[in-house]
Design a protein around this motif. Structure first.
Motif, PDB file in Angstrom:
ATOM      1  N   LEU B 386       0.836  -1.205   0.000  1.00 17.09           N
ATOM      2  CA  LEU B 386       0.000   0.000   0.000  1.00 17.09           C
ATOM      3  C   LEU B 386       0.867   1.250   0.000  1.00 17.09           C
ATOM      4  O   LEU B 386       0.533   2.247  -0.649  1.00 17.09           O
ATOM      5  CB  LEU B 386      -0.933  -0.015   1.216  1.00 17.09           C
ATOM      6  CG  LEU B 386      -2.018  -1.090   1.138  1.00 17.09           C
ATOM      7  CD1 LEU B 386      -2.728  -1.247   2.468  1.00 17.09           C
ATOM      8  CD2 LEU B 386      -3.022  -0.754   0.047  1.00 17.09           C
ATOM      9  N   THR B 390       0.738   4.041  -2.896  1.00 16.59           N
ATOM     10  CA  THR B 390       0.505   5.448  -2.588  1.00 16.59           C
ATOM     11  C   THR B 390       1.640   6.302  -3.136  1.00 16.59           C
ATOM     12  O   THR B 390       1.405   7.351  -3.736  1.00 16.59           O
ATOM     13  CB  THR B 390       0.382   5.652  -1.071  1.00 16.59           C
ATOM     14  OG1 THR B 390      -0.688   4.836  -0.590  1.00 16.59           O
ATOM     15  CG2 THR B 390       0.090   7.099  -0.737  1.00 16.59           C
ATOM     16  N   GLU B 393       1.299   6.952  -6.580  1.00 18.13           N
ATOM     17  CA  GLU B 393      -0.002   7.591  -6.846  1.00 18.13           C
ATOM     18  C   GLU B 393      -0.968   6.658  -7.566  1.00 18.13           C
ATOM     19  O   GLU B 393      -1.793   7.091  -8.356  1.00 18.13           O
ATOM     20  CB  GLU B 393       0.201   8.889  -7.630  1.00 18.13           C
ATOM     21  CG  GLU B 393       1.074   9.866  -6.841  1.00 18.13           C
ATOM     22  CD  GLU B 393       1.174  11.242  -7.506  1.00 18.13           C
ATOM     23  OE1 GLU B 393       0.383  11.512  -8.419  1.00 18.13           O
ATOM     24  OE2 GLU B 393       2.031  12.027  -7.077  1.00 18.13           O
ATOM     25  N   TYR B 395      -3.792   5.237  -6.784  1.00 15.07           N
ATOM     26  CA  TYR B 395      -4.800   5.211  -5.723  1.00 15.07           C
ATOM     27  C   TYR B 395      -5.903   4.187  -5.976  1.00 15.07           C
ATOM     28  O   TYR B 395      -6.452   3.613  -5.054  1.00 15.07           O
ATOM     29  CB  TYR B 395      -5.387   6.601  -5.533  1.00 15.07           C
ATOM     30  CG  TYR B 395      -4.316   7.609  -5.177  1.00 15.07           C
ATOM     31  CD1 TYR B 395      -3.500   7.400  -4.060  1.00 15.07           C
ATOM     32  CD2 TYR B 395      -4.100   8.734  -5.950  1.00 15.07           C
ATOM     33  CE1 TYR B 395      -2.504   8.287  -3.737  1.00 15.07           C
ATOM     34  CE2 TYR B 395      -3.101   9.637  -5.628  1.00 15.07           C
ATOM     35  CZ  TYR B 395      -2.307   9.411  -4.521  1.00 15.07           C
ATOM     36  OH  TYR B 395      -1.316  10.287  -4.203  1.00 15.07           O
ATOM     37  N   ALA B 398      -4.650   1.042  -4.801  1.00 16.34           N
ATOM     38  CA  ALA B 398      -4.590   1.054  -3.339  1.00 16.34           C
ATOM     39  C   ALA B 398      -5.973   0.794  -2.759  1.00 16.34           C
ATOM     40  O   ALA B 398      -6.134   0.067  -1.780  1.00 16.34           O
ATOM     41  CB  ALA B 398      -4.046   2.386  -2.842  1.00 16.34           C
ATOM     42  N   GLU B 399      -6.990   1.365  -3.402  1.00 16.02           N
ATOM     43  CA  GLU B 399      -8.356   1.139  -2.926  1.00 16.02           C
ATOM     44  C   GLU B 399      -8.710  -0.342  -3.038  1.00 16.02           C
ATOM     45  O   GLU B 399      -9.276  -0.931  -2.115  1.00 16.02           O
ATOM     46  CB  GLU B 399      -9.339   1.977  -3.761  1.00 16.02           C
ATOM     47  CG  GLU B 399     -10.772   1.853  -3.270  1.00 16.02           C
ATOM     48  CD  GLU B 399     -11.765   2.515  -4.203  1.00 16.02           C
ATOM     49  OE1 GLU B 399     -11.341   3.245  -5.129  1.00 16.02           O
ATOM     50  OE2 GLU B 399     -12.969   2.302  -4.002  1.00 16.02           O
ATOM     51  N   ILE B 403      -7.004  -0.204   1.235  1.00 13.13           N
ATOM     52  CA  ILE B 403      -6.309   0.774   2.078  1.00 13.13           C
ATOM     53  C   ILE B 403      -7.269   1.430   3.072  1.00 13.13           C
ATOM     54  O   ILE B 403      -6.881   1.776   4.182  1.00 13.13           O
ATOM     55  CB  ILE B 403      -5.585   1.842   1.214  1.00 13.13           C
ATOM     56  CG1 ILE B 403      -4.583   2.607   2.070  1.00 13.13           C
ATOM     57  CG2 ILE B 403      -6.573   2.793   0.544  1.00 13.13           C
ATOM     58  CD1 ILE B 403      -3.639   3.492   1.292  1.00 13.13           C
ATOM     59  N   TYR B 425       2.364   6.962   4.757  1.00 11.41           N
ATOM     60  CA  TYR B 425       1.828   6.642   3.433  1.00 11.41           C
ATOM     61  C   TYR B 425       0.364   6.211   3.523  1.00 11.41           C
ATOM     62  O   TYR B 425      -0.446   6.551   2.678  1.00 11.41           O
ATOM     63  CB  TYR B 425       2.645   5.523   2.786  1.00 11.41           C
ATOM     64  CG  TYR B 425       3.949   5.993   2.171  1.00 11.41           C
ATOM     65  CD1 TYR B 425       3.937   6.882   1.100  1.00 11.41           C
ATOM     66  CD2 TYR B 425       5.163   5.559   2.645  1.00 11.41           C
ATOM     67  CE1 TYR B 425       5.119   7.315   0.523  1.00 11.41           C
ATOM     68  CE2 TYR B 425       6.358   5.981   2.074  1.00 11.41           C
ATOM     69  CZ  TYR B 425       6.327   6.865   1.013  1.00 11.41           C
ATOM     70  OH  TYR B 425       7.494   7.284   0.449  1.00 11.41           O
ATOM     71  N   GLY B 429      -2.508   7.969   1.532  1.00  9.55           N
ATOM     72  CA  GLY B 429      -3.279   7.171   0.589  1.00  9.55           C
ATOM     73  C   GLY B 429      -4.755   7.152   0.954  1.00  9.55           C
ATOM     74  O   GLY B 429      -5.622   7.278   0.094  1.00  9.55           O
ATOM     75  N   LYS B 430      -5.049   7.034   2.251  1.00  7.75           N
ATOM     76  CA  LYS B 430      -6.451   7.007   2.672  1.00  7.75           C
ATOM     77  C   LYS B 430      -7.141   8.325   2.348  1.00  7.75           C
ATOM     78  O   LYS B 430      -8.288   8.339   1.918  1.00  7.75           O
ATOM     79  CB  LYS B 430      -6.539   6.736   4.178  1.00  7.75           C
ATOM     80  CG  LYS B 430      -6.352   5.291   4.546  1.00  7.75           C
ATOM     81  CD  LYS B 430      -6.396   5.103   6.049  1.00  7.75           C
ATOM     82  CE  LYS B 430      -7.808   5.151   6.593  1.00  7.75           C
ATOM     83  NZ  LYS B 430      -7.839   4.880   8.043  1.00  7.75           N
ATOM     84  N   LYS B 432      -6.399  10.418  -0.082  1.00  8.62           N
ATOM     85  CA  LYS B 432      -6.622  10.504  -1.532  1.00  8.62           C
ATOM     86  C   LYS B 432      -7.735   9.562  -1.967  1.00  8.62           C
ATOM     87  O   LYS B 432      -8.633   9.945  -2.710  1.00  8.62           O
ATOM     88  CB  LYS B 432      -5.336  10.135  -2.277  1.00  8.62           C
ATOM     89  CG  LYS B 432      -4.170  11.045  -1.981  1.00  8.62           C
ATOM     90  CD  LYS B 432      -4.254  12.305  -2.803  1.00  8.62           C
ATOM     91  CE  LYS B 432      -2.966  13.111  -2.618  1.00  8.62           C
ATOM     92  NZ  LYS B 432      -3.036  14.439  -3.207  1.00  8.62           N
TER      93      LYS B 432
END
Ligand code: SF4
Ligand code: SF4
Lengths: 343, 443
Positions: B386, B390, B393, B395, B398-399, B403, B425, B429-430, B432
């Motif tokens: 994750l 992040t 970028e 995202y 990551a989702e 995340i 991070y 990340g969360k 974004k």
């Protein structure tokens, strides 16, 4: 108080850092280093010293003049590579060849990928395999062990290794029983203690196991890879042996002979180049075990540990894709926001 | 002994104030009471500059669904309503009151008698908890009355009381369990009525054997309240981990605990509920652990909300000259303060003083792919992955790697031998990914 430090949580850190892990591995190798010095004398000191110094030197050189970045040679990782490389070569290897091996390990196998943590293959193994292919004679001429303080005078050429004798004997058409009965065949006791020919660090299973226990206790390695590796190799060789004891070595001596113990505990467990999930690590271990026995019995070389681990290193990215850790709860992520909105 | 299964770490406990009884701190000269002390929009002030207020007087009203009422913690004069820096480092509106005497609202029952009999109905209880500004005291400060209003399609089965206090150093809940156990149990009974549940568990980690023994003794006569001793492991105080440890049930990813039929409340909250419902006392003071190895006189203090941190530190022996960091909350999840003028709020469980030489993060190395971050993540995420996503970028990916499930417990970063800023991070990340999801819902 002058200025307060402000940083995100957590504000405490666990006891282990890269250094303590790397130096922990080095400490675990000390028993095997001592045994090698006992059996191979000053030559062993020479090989280990040159290997360590040249690994550290090449890493420093590359970081300072090629990458022009921070110098991290004190993190212990080049030290580990240095000792491991020395462990994987015969004690009478000419110094220049050792330096070439170190260069390959550090420059090609490690730094060219971006340094610590980014290398797909175990650097020491790449160095060893490179030397094995480039200098096959020097790399397989094992000096006989000559215990310190013993009055025996041994001519320093070609000490027998279990697997080497086996391969040769089988090619001559002998049965395993006959080979074992040959004078000079190392056997269980010598495999355990180290009174046999072989690479510096692999000769004594006992010394290596001692180091392995230390790494378990320090939580530097976990059980997954070693157990899966030894387990699968043991089962596979046991099956072969049960089918045809005349052509295949018994499984216990298979485990103790050659670079098995060294490879299983010190190289297959290299965290950088092995899978990142428990299941993946078990698969990695099983694969390496089966490959080792396959190469030993049907390959061109008597020993298969290095190749087996390198092949599994290559499979690691794939294994990582296939195994995800078990997750807490398992409903799609979108609902988080809905719930938060509601609440 | 029970604990949660997945992940977890064992930071050094350092509970140096565990045997320091709670002491009442004298009133400070001035308090700054922030208007946003719980999640949700700031509460609306009801007093103006110059107003004379009493201790316990309502001074701001929670207007949105999850904001809460705020009461004056002292008597005196409102000198201004202005922005001050809070624990997050942001400027937030606050009511600043100069203390004069200590005149309490007449409605508050100040007698020392413990009132065991519960006379109010379910609705009255929830109303009173709401009016008197009770919020979760574990740190998240979620308004308690909201938690008690279980959606009609859900069913509350168990009340779980969080006496885990898994953060190193903090001992305020521990002391409260030892010194206010009877009140806490009455608070639990009140909460059980409000939730209409027949069973309550009190989860306590086994590093507090005295609290376990004390509460077990006192709950003997209540068949439906049991104390559960838990094996020490961080973050056992997380709602999901605690529910798992006690009931074996797993809150589905992205869902609230009520999905498992459990409602979790902190022991401190249970005590505040007792005071609100039985004594009509609004939540305007709380127990705060002021601690740190360099402090000369660390302790557990009963403090009025709005007291500045430096006032507390003064009473714990003064700020050591080698201080490098001051944490509001525990060292695993707390916030590093930018200034010591920050006021104590309802969610402040402790103040930890960290010496300069321990205030900095360890050196950062490349990831050595050791998998320790994955092994310790209590949610079963892959923090290393994750963080990479992040940083790159990516995202959307990551989702997909969940995340948003990260509970920001910090176990990964605590453990990482390479000192990687994994939780930094995660937060980035969360944030974004949260934006992306919100935009998606809007469109
Ligand atoms: S901070 Fe998030 S990712 Fe890291 S261990 Fe905790 S839950 Fe897992
Ligand atoms: S704990 Fe740190 S070094 Fe280990 S895998 Fe995770 S990020 Fe990499």
């Amino acid at each position: 108080m002058s200025i307060l430090t402000v940083s995100g949580s957590p504000h405490v850190h666990g006891q282990q850092d890269v250094r303590s892990i790397m130096y922990g591995v080095v400490i675990a190798m000390i028993p095997a280093i001592l045994v090698s010095i006992y059996f191979f004398g000053l030559d062993s000191v020479r090989v280990i010293f040159i290997s360590i110094v040249s690994c550290l030197f090449f890493e420093w050189l590359i970081q300072k003049y090629l990458l022009k970045g921070p110098i991290t040679i004190t993190d212990g990782s080049a030290l580990v590579t240095g000792v491991l490389l020395a462990f994987n070569v015969p004690s009478n290897l000419p110094s220049l060849i050792i330096i070439i091996g170190s260069l390959v390990s550090i420059a090609i196998a490690k730094m060219s990928f971006g340094g610590l943590g980014k290398n797909p293959f175990n650097p020491a193994l790449i160095g060893r395999v490179f030397l094995l292919i480039s200098f096959p004679v020097q790399m397989t001429t094992w000096p006989s062990p000559s215990p310190m303080f013993s009055s025996e005078i041994v001519d320093a050429v070609s000490g027998p290794t279990t697997l080497g004798m086996l391969k040769e004997g089988l090619m001559e058409g002998k049965t395993v029983g006959e080979i074992i009965a040959t004078s000079g065949f190392p056997g269980y006791f010598n495999d355990l203690t180290g009174a046999q020919g072989g690479s510096l660090g692999e000769v004594s299973a006992l010394a290596l196991l001692l180091g392995a226990i230390y790494m378990f206790l320090r939580k530097i390695i976990t059980w997954h890879i070693p157990v899966a590796y030894l387990g699968s190799a043991f089962l596979f060789s046991a099956i072969l042996w049960l089918i045809d004891p005349e052509s295949y070595l018994d499984p216990v001596i298979s485990m103790l002979a050659g670079g098995m113990i060294l490879g299983v505990f010190f190289m297959a467990t290299d965290m950088v180049t092995s899978p990142m999930s428990a299941k993946g690590q078990i698969l990695f271990g099983i694969g390496a075990g089966l490959l080792t026995i396959t190469i030993r019995n049907w390959g061109a070389y008597p020993e298969g540990v290095s190749f087996a681990i390198l092949i599994m290193n290559a499979c690691t990215p794939l294994i990582n894709k296939g195994f995800k850790p078990k997750r807490f709860g398992s409903v799609p992520v979108q609902t988080t926001i809905k719930a938060a909105k509601k609440g | 002994m029970k604990t949660f299964k997945l992940g977890g770490v064992h930071p050094k406990e350092n509970k140096i104030t565990a045997d320091k009884p709670i002491t009442n701190l004298p009133l400070p000269a001035k308090v700054s009471i922030p208007l946003s002390q719980s999640l949700g929009a700031p509460s609306k002030p009801l007093v103006d500059k110059g107003a004379i207020v009493k201790t316990g007087q309502l001074i701001a009203k929670g207007e949105s669904f999850i904001s809460s009422n705020i009461h004056s913690s002292v008597s005196g004069k409102v000198v201004k309503i202005d922005e001050i820096t809070d624990a997050s480092g942001y400027r937030k509106p606050a009511v600043i009151i100069e203390v004069e005497g200590d005149e309490w609202m007449e409605t508050i029952d100040r007698s020392l008698e413990i009132k065991t009999e519960i006379t109010l109905s379910r609705e009255q209880i929830i109303e009173k908890i709401k009016d008197l500004g009770v919020v979760g005291l574990g740190g998240a400060t979620f308004p308690t009355h909201v938690k008690l209003m279980v959606p009609s399609d859900k069913n509350a089965e168990f009340l779980i009381i969080n006496g885990v206090e898994c953060e190193p150093f903090l001992t305020s809940d521990h002391r409260l369990m030892l010194e206010k156990a009877e009140e806490i149990i009455i608070g639990i009974r009140i909460l059980m009525i409000a939730l209409n549940v027949n069973k309550a568990f009190i989860g306590i980690e086994n590093n507090k054997p005295d609290a376990i023994a004390h509460l077990t003794g006192l709950t003997d006569k209540y068949e439906n309240i049991s104390v559960v001793a838990l094996k020490v492991k961080y973050p056992q105080g997380g709602e999901k981990q605690l529910i798992k440890a006690i009931t074996g049930r797993e809150v589905p990813s992205g869902k609230l605990p009520i999905e498992t039929g459990c409602i979790v409340n902190n022991v401190g909250t249970a005590y505040a509920v007792y005071e609100a419902v039985q004594k009509s006392k609004p939540l305007f003071e709380r127990v705060v652990t002021v601690t740190g190895k360099s402090l000369s006189d660390p302790g557990n203090f009963l403090v009025r909300i709005g007291s500045p941190v430096d006032y507390l530190v003064e009473h714990a022996g003064g700020l050591p000259s080698d201080t490098g960091k001051v944490i509001s909350g525990g060292p695993m999840m707390g916030k590093a303060l930018t200034s010591l003028e920050v006021p104590i709020v309802k969610g402040t469980s402790g103040i930890v003083i960290v010496p300069e030489k321990k205030s900095h993060r360890v050196n950062i190395h490349n990831c050595i792919r050791c998998t320790r971050c994955i092994t310790v993540c209590p949610i079963g995420l892959q923090p290393v992955l994750l963080a990479q996503l992040t940083a790159a970028e990516k995202y959307e990916e990551a989702e997909k790697a969940y995340i948003m499930d990260c509970m920001e417990c910090g176990s990964c970063q605590y453990t990482c031998p390479s000192g990687r800023p994994l939780l930094d991070y995660m937060r980035l990340g969360k944030g974004k990914v949260g934006n992306i999801i919100r935009n998606r819902i809007k469109n």
